[in-house]
Design an enzyme around this catalytic site. Structure first.
Site, PDB file in Angstrom:
ATOM      1  N   LEU A 100      62.489  78.373  28.895  1.00  0.00           N
ATOM      2  CA  LEU A 100      63.308  79.197  28.169  1.00  0.00           C
ATOM      3  C   LEU A 100      63.201  80.595  27.841  1.00  0.00           C
ATOM      4  O   LEU A 100      61.803  80.895  27.719  1.00  0.00           O
ATOM      5  CB  LEU A 100      64.056  78.466  27.122  1.00  0.00           C
ATOM      6  N   PRO A 101      63.879  81.439  27.904  1.00  0.00           N
ATOM      7  CA  PRO A 101      63.679  82.853  27.639  1.00  0.00           C
ATOM      8  C   PRO A 101      63.019  83.386  26.540  1.00  0.00           C
ATOM      9  O   PRO A 101      62.199  84.186  26.475  1.00  0.00           O
ATOM     10  CB  PRO A 101      64.923  83.677  27.750  1.00  0.00           C
ATOM     11  N   ASN A 105      66.580  80.619  22.009  1.00  0.00           N
ATOM     12  CA  ASN A 105      67.131  80.004  23.307  1.00  0.00           C
ATOM     13  C   ASN A 105      66.447  78.369  23.108  1.00  0.00           C
ATOM     14  O   ASN A 105      66.871  77.526  23.117  1.00  0.00           O
ATOM     15  CB  ASN A 105      66.647  80.588  24.650  1.00  0.00           C
ATOM     16  N   THR A 131      57.511  81.098  26.326  1.00  0.00           N
ATOM     17  CA  THR A 131      56.808  82.042  25.592  1.00  0.00           C
ATOM     18  C   THR A 131      57.492  82.235  24.384  1.00  0.00           C
ATOM     19  O   THR A 131      58.483  82.854  24.425  1.00  0.00           O
ATOM     20  CB  THR A 131      56.267  82.819  26.476  1.00  0.00           C
ATOM     21  N   LYS A 206      48.739  82.157  25.023  1.00  0.00           N
ATOM     22  CA  LYS A 206      49.828  82.950  26.012  1.00  0.00           C
ATOM     23  C   LYS A 206      49.878  84.483  25.698  1.00  0.00           C
ATOM     24  O   LYS A 206      49.826  85.215  26.365  1.00  0.00           O
ATOM     25  CB  LYS A 206      50.968  82.177  26.264  1.00  0.00           C
ATOM     26  N   LYS A 281      59.418  91.293  24.930  1.00  0.00           N
ATOM     27  CA  LYS A 281      59.467  90.371  24.128  1.00  0.00           C
ATOM     28  C   LYS A 281      58.073  89.599  23.830  1.00  0.00           C
ATOM     29  O   LYS A 281      57.812  89.427  22.272  1.00  0.00           O
ATOM     30  CB  LYS A 281      60.516  89.227  24.518  1.00  0.00           C
TER      31      LYS A 281
END
Length: 333
Positions: A100-101, A105, A131, A206, A281
């Protein structure tokens, strides 16, 4: 179709028990048996789509959902099951991968009105490859554990090309006893699956990686731009960088200068790949984590500002390597 609908419980005699965690009894099956049971996949965007396809190639029936119905069409056309909500996926599969973004979300997909937790079965294994903020991963893990299921964060590195080739790197956080069960699925989509520690550590790895990636991409774009202005041929300069101490992934695998490499976004007007808005983001997540841990990240902060400016100036949907184009335009102001 019967095989595609087979639930884990019906195959219990052919599986061996997995370590009990938080009073949830889960099972690890052999690959032959597991390939006959469905895997849920939620989020079929630029990354999720090829990841789900690689699961199908490995013999896993996929039960898919995406908020945009058109994203599911090619899976439906190939005979895969498509559902109307994340809850429906959880009702039909006890192993689910989400891609998912953003953090909101993820919260909606797991905890929303039609979220996974509305119909999740005890013992289900839920793997989030989005992420997101490590703190959000930890909150999701707590909510999942209360339902008797298992949550692991497993964000990826490698981009769309690696997702298509099945060469992603997964950074996994969660209960170590559950790692083998997660790895069984993740190795179908990646060549490196690394256990990082408790829930949230996969996300931590990440965002550190992406902060470095953003910094190196900006550095590569600056160096290439300067060399071109000094009269160097960009292909020659790239060749020199890649045999010298300045070599990095941004220069030798994902060069941001149009015409230097084939098969990368810079060769396609910066279409596809990893969007600038997503990089902004991720850099924002790194900034939050840096603030929370009182960690100085001056270059990370500057990279965040640059990518935010790019979003404001029309680059939001272009690949993050478009920072080269952004710098070229800025010099003319």
């Amino acid at each position: 179709m019967a095989a595609a609908l087979m639930l884990r419980g019906s195959a219990s005699l052919l599986c061996k028990p997995r370590t009990v965690h938080a009073a949830s009894l889960t099972l690890v099956c052999s690959r032959a048996m597991a390939s006959k049971t469905p895997v849920g996949f939620i989020g079929l965007g630029n990354m999720g789509n090829p990841m789900a396809k690689n699961l199908v190639k490995q013999g896993y029936p996929v039960i898919a959902y995406d908020v945009f119905p058109e994203a599911c069409k090619e899976f439906q056309d190939s005979g895969a099951q498509v559902t109307d909500s994340p809850a429906d996926v959880a009702e039909r599969a006890d192993r689910i991968i989400t891609m998912l973004p953003s953090s909101p979300n993820a919260v909606e997909v797991y905890m929303g009105a039609n979220g996974i937790l509305k119909k999740v079965k005890k013992g289900s294994l839920l793997i989030d490859s989005s992420t997101i903020d490590p703190a959000v991963s930890k909150e999701l893990a707590k909510a999942v554990e209360k339902m008797g299921a298992v949550f692991m964060d497993a964000p990826v590195s490698g981009g769309v090309g690696a997702a298509q080739a099945g060469n992603l790197t997964f950074m996994v956080g969660g209960v170590e006893q559950e790692f083998d069960a997660a790895k069984e699925l993740l190795t179908c989509m990646g060549s490196n699956v690394v256990y990082c520690g408790e829930v949230g550590t996969g996300q931590a790895a990440k965002i550190c990686n992406n902060m470095l990636l953003a910094i190196s991409m900006i550095g590569t774009a600056e160096a290439m731009n300067l060399g071109i202005r000094l009269g160097l041929d960009p292909k020659l300069l790239a060749k020199i960088l890649n045999m010298s101490s300045g070599r990095c992934w941004s220069s030798d695998t994902y060069n941001p200068v149009p015409g230097v490499m084939e098969g990368v976004p810079s060769a396609n007007n910066y279409q596809g790949g990893f969007g600038t808005t997503l990089m902004a983001k991720d850099l924002g997540l790194a900034q939050i984590s840096a603030t929370n841990t009182k960690t100085p990240v001056p270059l990370g902060s500057l990279a965040h500002q640059i990518y935010r400016m790019m979003c404001a100036k029309g680059y939001a949907l272009k690949d993050f390597s478009a920072v080269f184009q952004f710098l070229r335009e800025e010099e003319n102001l």
